[in-house]
Scaffold this motif. Structure first.
Motif, PDB file in Angstrom:
ATOM      1  N   LEU A  25       0.839  -1.215   0.000  1.00  0.00           N
ATOM      2  CA  LEU A  25       0.000   0.000   0.000  1.00  0.00           C
ATOM      3  C   LEU A  25       0.869   1.258   0.000  1.00  0.00           C
ATOM      4  CD1 LEU A  25      -2.828  -1.034   2.498  1.00  0.00           C
ATOM      5  CD2 LEU A  25      -2.992  -0.789   0.020  1.00  0.00           C
ATOM      6  N   PHE A  26       1.969   1.204   0.753  1.00  0.00           N
ATOM      7  CA  PHE A  26       2.872   2.360   0.781  1.00  0.00           C
ATOM      8  C   PHE A  26       3.460   2.603  -0.610  1.00  0.00           C
ATOM      9  CE2 PHE A  26       6.942   4.447   1.329  1.00  0.00           C
ATOM     10  CZ  PHE A  26       6.616   5.479   2.191  1.00  0.00           C
ATOM     11  N   CYS A  27       3.879   1.527  -1.271  1.00  0.00           N
ATOM     12  CA  CYS A  27       4.474   1.652  -2.617  1.00  0.00           C
ATOM     13  C   CYS A  27       3.433   2.207  -3.608  1.00  0.00           C
ATOM     14  CB  CYS A  27       4.977   0.283  -3.070  1.00  0.00           C
ATOM     15  SG  CYS A  27       5.891   0.325  -4.608  1.00  0.00           S
ATOM     16  N   LEU A  28       2.195   1.689  -3.527  1.00  0.00           N
ATOM     17  CA  LEU A  28       1.127   2.167  -4.425  1.00  0.00           C
ATOM     18  C   LEU A  28       0.807   3.643  -4.167  1.00  0.00           C
ATOM     19  CD1 LEU A  28      -1.309  -0.903  -4.387  1.00  0.00           C
ATOM     20  CD2 LEU A  28       0.170  -0.158  -6.263  1.00  0.00           C
ATOM     21  N   MET A  29       0.848   4.039  -2.878  1.00  0.00           N
ATOM     22  CA  MET A  29       0.578   5.438  -2.543  1.00  0.00           C
ATOM     23  C   MET A  29       1.666   6.348  -3.131  1.00  0.00           C
ATOM     24  SD  MET A  29       0.295   7.149   1.244  1.00  0.00           S
ATOM     25  CE  MET A  29       2.064   7.103   1.479  1.00  0.00           C
ATOM     26  N   VAL A  30       2.926   5.906  -3.052  1.00  0.00           N
ATOM     27  CA  VAL A  30       4.032   6.706  -3.617  1.00  0.00           C
ATOM     28  C   VAL A  30       3.883   6.818  -5.138  1.00  0.00           C
ATOM     29  CG1 VAL A  30       6.536   6.809  -3.945  1.00  0.00           C
ATOM     30  CG2 VAL A  30       5.613   6.121  -1.746  1.00  0.00           C
ATOM     31  N   ILE A  31       3.512   5.697  -5.794  1.00  0.00           N
ATOM     32  CA  ILE A  31       3.323   5.730  -7.259  1.00  0.00           C
ATOM     33  C   ILE A  31       2.199   6.702  -7.619  1.00  0.00           C
ATOM     34  CG2 ILE A  31       2.647   4.357  -9.278  1.00  0.00           C
ATOM     35  CD1 ILE A  31       3.969   1.945  -7.900  1.00  0.00           C
ATOM     36  N   TYR A  32       1.100   6.642  -6.842  1.00  0.00           N
ATOM     37  CA  TYR A  32      -0.045   7.527  -7.117  1.00  0.00           C
ATOM     38  C   TYR A  32       0.348   9.001  -6.939  1.00  0.00           C
ATOM     39  CZ  TYR A  32      -4.522   9.847  -6.455  1.00  0.00           C
ATOM     40  OH  TYR A  32      -5.575  10.721  -6.551  1.00  0.00           O
ATOM     41  N   LEU A  33       1.056   9.300  -5.838  1.00  0.00           N
ATOM     42  CA  LEU A  33       1.439  10.696  -5.568  1.00  0.00           C
ATOM     43  C   LEU A  33       2.500  11.196  -6.557  1.00  0.00           C
ATOM     44  CD1 LEU A  33       1.638  10.683  -1.666  1.00  0.00           C
ATOM     45  CD2 LEU A  33      -0.102  11.765  -3.087  1.00  0.00           C
ATOM     46  N   SER A  34       3.326  10.282  -7.083  1.00  0.00           N
ATOM     47  CA  SER A  34       4.366  10.706  -8.022  1.00  0.00           C
ATOM     48  C   SER A  34       3.816  11.018  -9.412  1.00  0.00           C
ATOM     49  CB  SER A  34       5.440   9.622  -8.131  1.00  0.00           C
ATOM     50  OG  SER A  34       4.919   8.493  -8.793  1.00  0.00           O
ATOM     51  N   LYS A  35       2.581  10.566  -9.688  1.00  0.00           N
ATOM     52  CA  LYS A  35       1.920  10.764 -10.992  1.00  0.00           C
ATOM     53  C   LYS A  35       2.643  10.046 -12.132  1.00  0.00           C
ATOM     54  CE  LYS A  35       0.116  15.330  -9.700  1.00  0.00           C
ATOM     55  NZ  LYS A  35       0.101  16.761 -10.022  1.00  0.00           N
ATOM     56  N   ILE A  36       3.572   9.144 -11.779  1.00  0.00           N
ATOM     57  CA  ILE A  36       4.239   8.339 -12.802  1.00  0.00           C
ATOM     58  C   ILE A  36       3.219   7.336 -13.345  1.00  0.00           C
ATOM     59  CG2 ILE A  36       6.094   6.660 -13.222  1.00  0.00           C
ATOM     60  CD1 ILE A  36       7.377   9.200 -12.540  1.00  0.00           C
ATOM     61  N   PRO A  37       3.084   7.207 -14.665  1.00  0.00           N
ATOM     62  CA  PRO A  37       2.121   6.224 -15.198  1.00  0.00           C
ATOM     63  C   PRO A  37       2.404   4.813 -14.682  1.00  0.00           C
ATOM     64  CG  PRO A  37       2.944   7.654 -16.942  1.00  0.00           C
ATOM     65  CD  PRO A  37       3.757   7.966 -15.730  1.00  0.00           C
ATOM     66  N   PHE A  38       1.353   4.148 -14.237  1.00  0.00           N
ATOM     67  CA  PHE A  38       1.511   2.804 -13.684  1.00  0.00           C
ATOM     68  C   PHE A  38       2.072   1.838 -14.729  1.00  0.00           C
ATOM     69  CE2 PHE A  38      -0.085  -1.184 -11.742  1.00  0.00           C
ATOM     70  CZ  PHE A  38       0.520  -1.026 -10.511  1.00  0.00           C
ATOM     71  N   LYS A  39       1.741   2.113 -16.008  1.00  0.00           N
ATOM     72  CA  LYS A  39       2.255   1.258 -17.089  1.00  0.00           C
ATOM     73  C   LYS A  39       3.774   1.316 -17.158  1.00  0.00           C
ATOM     74  CE  LYS A  39      -1.728   1.466 -20.185  1.00  0.00           C
ATOM     75  NZ  LYS A  39      -2.233   1.984 -21.488  1.00  0.00           N
ATOM     76  N   LEU A  40       4.329   2.487 -16.853  1.00  0.00           N
ATOM     77  CA  LEU A  40       5.787   2.649 -16.895  1.00  0.00           C
ATOM     78  C   LEU A  40       6.450   1.809 -15.800  1.00  0.00           C
ATOM     79  CD1 LEU A  40       8.077   4.245 -18.320  1.00  0.00           C
ATOM     80  CD2 LEU A  40       7.883   5.931 -16.511  1.00  0.00           C
ATOM     81  N   SER A  51      10.404  -1.859  -7.795  1.00  0.00           N
ATOM     82  CA  SER A  51       9.445  -0.775  -8.072  1.00  0.00           C
ATOM     83  C   SER A  51       9.843   0.501  -7.334  1.00  0.00           C
ATOM     84  CB  SER A  51       8.029  -1.188  -7.640  1.00  0.00           C
ATOM     85  OG  SER A  51       7.631  -2.331  -8.325  1.00  0.00           O
ATOM     86  N   LEU A  52      10.173   0.382  -6.050  1.00  0.00           N
ATOM     87  CA  LEU A  52      10.468   1.595  -5.277  1.00  0.00           C
ATOM     88  C   LEU A  52      11.833   2.192  -5.625  1.00  0.00           C
ATOM     89  CD1 LEU A  52       8.606   2.794  -2.866  1.00  0.00           C
ATOM     90  CD2 LEU A  52      10.762   2.622  -1.667  1.00  0.00           C
ATOM     91  N   THR A  53      12.823   1.349  -5.902  1.00  0.00           N
ATOM     92  CA  THR A  53      14.133   1.901  -6.282  1.00  0.00           C
ATOM     93  C   THR A  53      14.054   2.575  -7.657  1.00  0.00           C
ATOM     94  OG1 THR A  53      14.718  -0.332  -6.989  1.00  0.00           O
ATOM     95  CG2 THR A  53      15.616   0.398  -4.918  1.00  0.00           C
ATOM     96  N   SER A  54      13.197   2.051  -8.544  1.00  0.00           N
ATOM     97  CA  SER A  54      12.999   2.714  -9.843  1.00  0.00           C
ATOM     98  C   SER A  54      12.384   4.098  -9.648  1.00  0.00           C
ATOM     99  CB  SER A  54      12.085   1.880 -10.741  1.00  0.00           C
ATOM    100  OG  SER A  54      12.655   0.646 -11.011  1.00  0.00           O
ATOM    101  N   LEU A  55      11.479   4.202  -8.671  1.00  0.00           N
ATOM    102  CA  LEU A  55      10.822   5.497  -8.415  1.00  0.00           C
ATOM    103  C   LEU A  55      11.828   6.562  -7.979  1.00  0.00           C
ATOM    104  CD1 LEU A  55       7.529   4.441  -6.646  1.00  0.00           C
ATOM    105  CD2 LEU A  55       7.712   5.786  -8.715  1.00  0.00           C
ATOM    106  N   LEU A  56      12.918   6.125  -7.315  1.00  0.00           N
ATOM    107  CA  LEU A  56      13.925   7.098  -6.872  1.00  0.00           C
ATOM    108  C   LEU A  56      14.534   7.831  -8.066  1.00  0.00           C
ATOM    109  CD1 LEU A  56      15.788   8.339  -4.690  1.00  0.00           C
ATOM    110  CD2 LEU A  56      17.334   6.410  -5.047  1.00  0.00           C
TER     111      LEU A  56
END
Length: 278
Positions: free
Chosen positions: A52-67, A124-129
Motif C-alpha cells: 500500500l505504501f508503494c502504491l501510494m508513492v506511485i499515485y502521488l508521483s503521478k508516474i504512469p503505472f504502465k511505466l 518498483s520503489l528503487t525505480s521510483l527514486l
C-alpha cells in the motif's frame, strides 16, 4: 531482446508532483528504510502495508503505472526463477504435487510468493527514486549524505558523481544496445533462436561494439569535463541549495511509523505466513 526497452532504472521522468519535489537526501534515506522494512517483513499484513505504501508513492508521483510495470518486465524471469526455486526447495507444509525427485509443498509456494513479492516491491520503489529525481539532485543528495565521511578522507563528491553517471548511462547504453541489435538483425543475425550457449555466442557481435561505445562515451565525457576545468567538489557552489521542508518530515514520519509497525509485528510473532500442515 525486446526486454531491454523496458528498463526504467536510471531514467528521469520530470513531472510536477509532491514526490518529485521532495528533498533528494530524504528520498535516498526513504529507499534505505523501505528496503530494511522489506527484509524485516515476515507476514502477509506487513507485506500488505509495504504494498500500500508503494502504491501510494506511485499515485502521488503521478508516474504512469504502465511505466512501472514496464520496468518490471526485464526482471520477470528472475522473479519467476525465485518463485520456482523457493517452491521446490522448501519442504514445509502439505505435499501438493510430486513427480520423480520433485516435490511441491504448500509452504514452498508461500515462501516463493513472499520472496517474489519482495523483489517486485524492491525494484518498483528503487525505480521510483531515479524516475522522480534528476541526476544533478541525486548527485547533490548522495554527496550531502556522505559529506561527514570527507573528514576521514573519503572522496564523497567523486563517488556520488560516479554513481550518478553510472545510473544516468544505463538508459543510454540500453538504447545503444538496441541500435546495435537492430543493425546486426538487418545483417541476418538471429538472437531469438537456438539454445542457451548458441544465444550467448550470438551476443558477442553486440557486446564488443557496446563496450567500445561505452569506453568512447566515457572518454568523451572525461574530455568535456576537463575542457570545462572541472576539478571535483572542492569549493564548488550550487545553483540550487538543498532545503528540506514540511512534506519531507511528514513523509519520513509515515515511513518510520510503517517500519516500526513491521518491526513490532516481526518481534511479537503475530504476523507470520501460516503453512497448513505445520
Amino acid at each position: 531482446m525486446n526486454l531491454l526497452r523496458g528498463v526504467t532504472i536510471g531514467q528521469h521522468y520530470p513531472l510536477n508532483s509532491p514526490i518529485h519535489h521532495l528533498d533528494p537526501r530524504f528520498k535516498i534515506c526513504f529507499v534505505f528504510i523501505y528496503i530494511t522494512a522489506l527484509f524485516t517483513a515476515n507476514g502477509p499484513f506487513a507485506y500488505t502495508v509495504l504494498l500500500l505504501f508503494c502504491l501510494m508513492v506511485i499515485y502521488l508521483s503521478k508516474i504512469p503505472f504502465k511505466l512501472i510495470l514496464r520496468g518490471l518486465k526485464p526482471v520477470l524471469w528472475i522473479v519467476g526463477f525465485t518463485l520456482l526455486l523457493h517452491s521446490f526447495s522448501t519442504a514445509e507444509g502439505e505435499i501438493l504435487w510430486q513427480w520423480w525427485r520433485f516435490t511441491l509443498y504448500s509452504g514452498g509456494i508461500l515462501r516463493g510468493v513472499m520472496m517474489s513479492s519482495r523483489l517486485i516491491l524492491l525494484i518498483s520503489l528503487t525505480s521510483l527514486l531515479t524516475l522522480t529525481t534528476s541526476p544533478i539532485a541525486l548527485t547533490d543528495g548522495l554527496e550531502m549524505l556522505m559529506k561527514p565521511l570527507q573528514r576521514l578522507g573519503f572522496p564523497a563528491h567523486e563517488l556520488a558523481m560516479m554513481m550518478t553517471i553510472a545510473l544516468r548511462f544505463v538508459p543510454t547504453l540500453i538504447e545503444e544496445a538496441d541500435k546495435i541489435i537492430k543493425a546486426q538483425t538487418a545483417r541476418g543475425a538471429d538472437f531469438e533462436q537456438g539454445g542457451l550457449i548458441s544465444r550467448a555466442k550470438n551476443l558477442l557481435p553486440v557486446l564488443v561494439p557496446l563496450f567500445i561505445s561505452a569506453f568512447r562515451r566515457a572518454d568523451d565525457l572525461a574530455i568535456a569535463m576537463e575542457a570545462r576545468c572541472y576539478r571535483g567538489g572542492e569549493h564548488r557552489t550550487r545553483m540550487k541549495e538543498l532545503k528540506s521542508g514540511g512534506n519531507d518530515w511528514i513523509a519520513l514520519l509515515i515511513l518510520l511509523a510503517c517500519f516500526t509497525l513491521i518491526l513490532l509485528l516481526r518481534l511479537s510473532g503475530l504476523d507470520v505466513w501460516q503453512v497448513a500442515g505445520n
